[in-house]
Design a protein around this motif. Sequence first.
Motif, PDB file in Angstrom:
ATOM      1  N   LEU A 107       0.826  -1.208   0.000  1.00  0.00           N
ATOM      2  CA  LEU A 107       0.000   0.000   0.000  1.00  0.00           C
ATOM      3  C   LEU A 107       0.861   1.259   0.000  1.00  0.00           C
ATOM      4  O   LEU A 107       2.035   1.215   0.397  1.00  0.00           O
ATOM      5  CB  LEU A 107      -0.900   0.025   1.242  1.00  0.00           C
ATOM      6  N   GLN A 108       0.251   2.362  -0.377  1.00  0.00           N
ATOM      7  CA  GLN A 108       0.921   3.667  -0.296  1.00  0.00           C
ATOM      8  C   GLN A 108       1.219   3.974   1.176  1.00  0.00           C
ATOM      9  O   GLN A 108       0.361   3.763   2.036  1.00  0.00           O
ATOM     10  CB  GLN A 108      -0.011   4.729  -0.873  1.00  0.00           C
ATOM     11  N   GLY A 109       2.427   4.428   1.428  1.00  0.00           N
ATOM     12  CA  GLY A 109       2.788   4.790   2.802  1.00  0.00           C
ATOM     13  C   GLY A 109       3.342   3.633   3.611  1.00  0.00           C
ATOM     14  O   GLY A 109       3.756   3.804   4.759  1.00  0.00           O
ATOM     15  N   THR A 113       9.118   2.733  -1.061  1.00  0.00           N
ATOM     16  CA  THR A 113      10.204   3.494  -1.676  1.00  0.00           C
ATOM     17  C   THR A 113      11.419   3.517  -0.752  1.00  0.00           C
ATOM     18  O   THR A 113      12.552   3.285  -1.194  1.00  0.00           O
ATOM     19  CB  THR A 113       9.724   4.929  -1.993  1.00  0.00           C
ATOM     20  N   THR A 114      11.166   3.776   0.520  1.00  0.00           N
ATOM     21  CA  THR A 114      12.265   3.792   1.499  1.00  0.00           C
ATOM     22  C   THR A 114      12.948   2.430   1.514  1.00  0.00           C
ATOM     23  O   THR A 114      14.181   2.336   1.477  1.00  0.00           O
ATOM     24  CB  THR A 114      11.713   4.105   2.908  1.00  0.00           C
ATOM     25  N   LYS A 118      16.764   1.080   0.823  1.00  0.00           N
ATOM     26  CA  LYS A 118      17.514   0.329   1.842  1.00  0.00           C
ATOM     27  C   LYS A 118      18.046  -0.991   1.275  1.00  0.00           C
ATOM     28  O   LYS A 118      19.186  -1.378   1.522  1.00  0.00           O
ATOM     29  CB  LYS A 118      16.598   0.003   3.026  1.00  0.00           C
ATOM     30  N   ARG A 140       2.039   9.493  -9.028  1.00  0.00           N
ATOM     31  CA  ARG A 140       2.526  10.535  -8.129  1.00  0.00           C
ATOM     32  C   ARG A 140       3.952  10.928  -8.515  1.00  0.00           C
ATOM     33  O   ARG A 140       4.913  10.226  -8.179  1.00  0.00           O
ATOM     34  CB  ARG A 140       2.501  10.027  -6.678  1.00  0.00           C
ATOM     35  N   THR A 247       7.922  -3.051   7.868  1.00  0.00           N
ATOM     36  CA  THR A 247       8.582  -1.768   8.122  1.00  0.00           C
ATOM     37  C   THR A 247       8.083  -1.152   9.425  1.00  0.00           C
ATOM     38  O   THR A 247       7.093  -1.594   9.994  1.00  0.00           O
ATOM     39  CB  THR A 247       8.288  -0.784   6.979  1.00  0.00           C
ATOM     40  N   LYS A 248       8.786  -0.120   9.846  1.00  0.00           N
ATOM     41  CA  LYS A 248       8.413   0.698  11.014  1.00  0.00           C
ATOM     42  C   LYS A 248       8.351  -0.107  12.309  1.00  0.00           C
ATOM     43  O   LYS A 248       7.536   0.192  13.187  1.00  0.00           O
ATOM     44  CB  LYS A 248       7.096   1.439  10.742  1.00  0.00           C
ATOM     45  N   ASP A 250      10.461  -0.009  14.469  1.00  0.00           N
ATOM     46  CA  ASP A 250      10.954   0.887  15.525  1.00  0.00           C
ATOM     47  C   ASP A 250       9.808   1.551  16.282  1.00  0.00           C
ATOM     48  O   ASP A 250       9.956   1.905  17.444  1.00  0.00           O
ATOM     49  CB  ASP A 250      11.897   1.948  14.939  1.00  0.00           C
ATOM     50  N   GLY A 275      13.655   2.144  10.933  1.00  0.00           N
ATOM     51  CA  GLY A 275      13.897   3.582  10.997  1.00  0.00           C
ATOM     52  C   GLY A 275      13.845   4.170   9.606  1.00  0.00           C
ATOM     53  O   GLY A 275      13.703   3.439   8.614  1.00  0.00           O
ATOM     54  N   GLU A 276      13.959   5.489   9.523  1.00  0.00           N
ATOM     55  CA  GLU A 276      13.838   6.151   8.226  1.00  0.00           C
ATOM     56  C   GLU A 276      15.155   6.157   7.439  1.00  0.00           C
ATOM     57  O   GLU A 276      15.162   6.319   6.233  1.00  0.00           O
ATOM     58  CB  GLU A 276      13.334   7.580   8.430  1.00  0.00           C
TER      59      GLU A 276
HETATM   60  P1  GDP Z   1       5.612   4.169   0.094  1.00  0.00           P
HETATM   61  O1  GDP Z   1       4.441   5.079  -0.187  1.00  0.00           O
HETATM   62  O2  GDP Z   1       5.156   2.755   0.327  1.00  0.00           O
HETATM   63  O3  GDP Z   1       6.689   4.241  -0.929  1.00  0.00           O
HETATM   64  O4  GDP Z   1       6.220   4.640   1.498  1.00  0.00           O
HETATM   65  P2  GDP Z   1       7.496   5.547   1.828  1.00  0.00           P
HETATM   66  O5  GDP Z   1       8.751   4.796   1.541  1.00  0.00           O
HETATM   67  O6  GDP Z   1       7.330   6.869   1.195  1.00  0.00           O
HETATM   68  O7  GDP Z   1       7.383   5.667   3.415  1.00  0.00           O
HETATM   69  C1  GDP Z   1       6.311   6.338   4.051  1.00  0.00           C
HETATM   70  C2  GDP Z   1       6.853   7.020   5.315  1.00  0.00           C
HETATM   71  O8  GDP Z   1       7.294   6.052   6.246  1.00  0.00           O
HETATM   72  C3  GDP Z   1       8.047   7.916   5.050  1.00  0.00           C
HETATM   73  O9  GDP Z   1       7.925   9.072   5.839  1.00  0.00           O
HETATM   74  C4  GDP Z   1       9.240   7.071   5.502  1.00  0.00           C
HETATM   75  O10 GDP Z   1      10.313   7.863   5.957  1.00  0.00           O
HETATM   76  C5  GDP Z   1       8.636   6.296   6.646  1.00  0.00           C
HETATM   77  N1  GDP Z   1       9.285   5.001   6.875  1.00  0.00           N
HETATM   78  C6  GDP Z   1       9.546   4.019   5.989  1.00  0.00           C
HETATM   79  N2  GDP Z   1      10.132   2.952   6.584  1.00  0.00           N
HETATM   80  C7  GDP Z   1      10.252   3.267   7.908  1.00  0.00           C
HETATM   81  C8  GDP Z   1      10.762   2.567   9.068  1.00  0.00           C
HETATM   82  O11 GDP Z   1      11.218   1.414   9.024  1.00  0.00           O
HETATM   83  N3  GDP Z   1      10.685   3.234  10.262  1.00  0.00           N
HETATM   84  C9  GDP Z   1      10.148   4.490  10.350  1.00  0.00           C
HETATM   85  N4  GDP Z   1      10.105   5.052  11.565  1.00  0.00           N
HETATM   86  N5  GDP Z   1       9.660   5.162   9.299  1.00  0.00           N
HETATM   87  C10 GDP Z   1       9.709   4.570   8.088  1.00  0.00           C
END
Ligand code: GDP
Length: 295
Positions: A107-109, A113-114, A118, A140, A247-248, A250, A275-276
């Motif tokens: 899903l979005q968010g 991408t992050t 990594k 987008r 993800t996330k 943390d 983490g980010e």
């Molecule tokens: P996408 O829409 O699936 O591509 O999601 P993004 O990669 O843009 O991530 C959405 C938000 O989550 C961004 O603000 C990232 O910095 C944050 N984020 C992604 N992975 C992690 C993580 O492992 N830990 C934390 N705390 N934030 C994360």
Amino acid sequence: MFNNLSDKLDKALHVLKGHGSITEVNVAETLKEVRRALLDADVNFKIAKQFTNTVKEKALGQNVLTTLQPGQLMVKIVKDELTQLMGGDAEGINLSGNPSVILMSGLQGSGKTTFSGKLANYLKTKKTKKPLLVACDVYRPAAIDQLHIVGDQINVEVYSDIGNSDPVAIAQAGIAHAKANGHNVVIIDTAGRLAVDEAMMTEISNIHKAIQPQETLFVVDSMTGQDAVNTAKAFNDILNFDGVILTKLDGDTRGGAAISIKSVVNKPIKFIGTGEKMEAIDVFYPSRMADRILG
Ligand code: GDP
């Protein structure tokens, strides 16, 4: 990470740890507390029940009540079962192709991408690979920019085609670009939406069919608990993906997704995001995670 769950399990098992001998009542009460702790962590009801039933059976099978240190043995049984529930042995990703194509879904968010960044960074530094990132979110422009920023940060090339509205064509062109330029891994970042919908599923399924990746990964925000598990099921039904990226972690104090996802989709969690920053990636080891949860 998972502080609430760790505290509750610690309290539940603490009663047994101190005992030289324990009774069936002690075991039953402890297992009730363990189940409650799992439910509080947002673990699915059926999984929590099955878990405590299995622990009980194993405890009886190993004659836990008559052993020298029954409390310790119970803790070990819980730890082993928790490890099994989260996937047993750690599983790597398939890098056998040339180039090896890795498709990211979710899903979005969720952190696709992050995580794409990594993973590229991890493969470059730990496995001496030459990755290429491909931006396939055609809805987008900001998502394409974000991948370029990530690519610059880790010094990995990003392939994009702004204005092209066909993600299948971009993915294929990205793979061709990789072949022509000596990249041996291609990581394809795709568009997600805020919730599962047919258009997104059709799109990712079309990309998947067209490029036949070595590895399809499903990325999910662990903080979304049982929703994460339901979304995983929806994506797995369409893609039959190879692994999950949580993800996330943390920010996840509960741990329900980490514990339930494997047994619902029967696919391993391969990596976690903690983490980010680009370095905040870890291989997922079920036994280490069980150690962490049980302290
Ligand atoms: P996408 O829409 O699936 O591509 O999601 P993004 O990669 O843009 O991530 C959405 C938000 O989550 C961004 O603000 C990232 O910095 C944050 N984020 C992604 N992975 C992690 C993580 O492992 N830990 C934390 N705390 N934030 C994360």
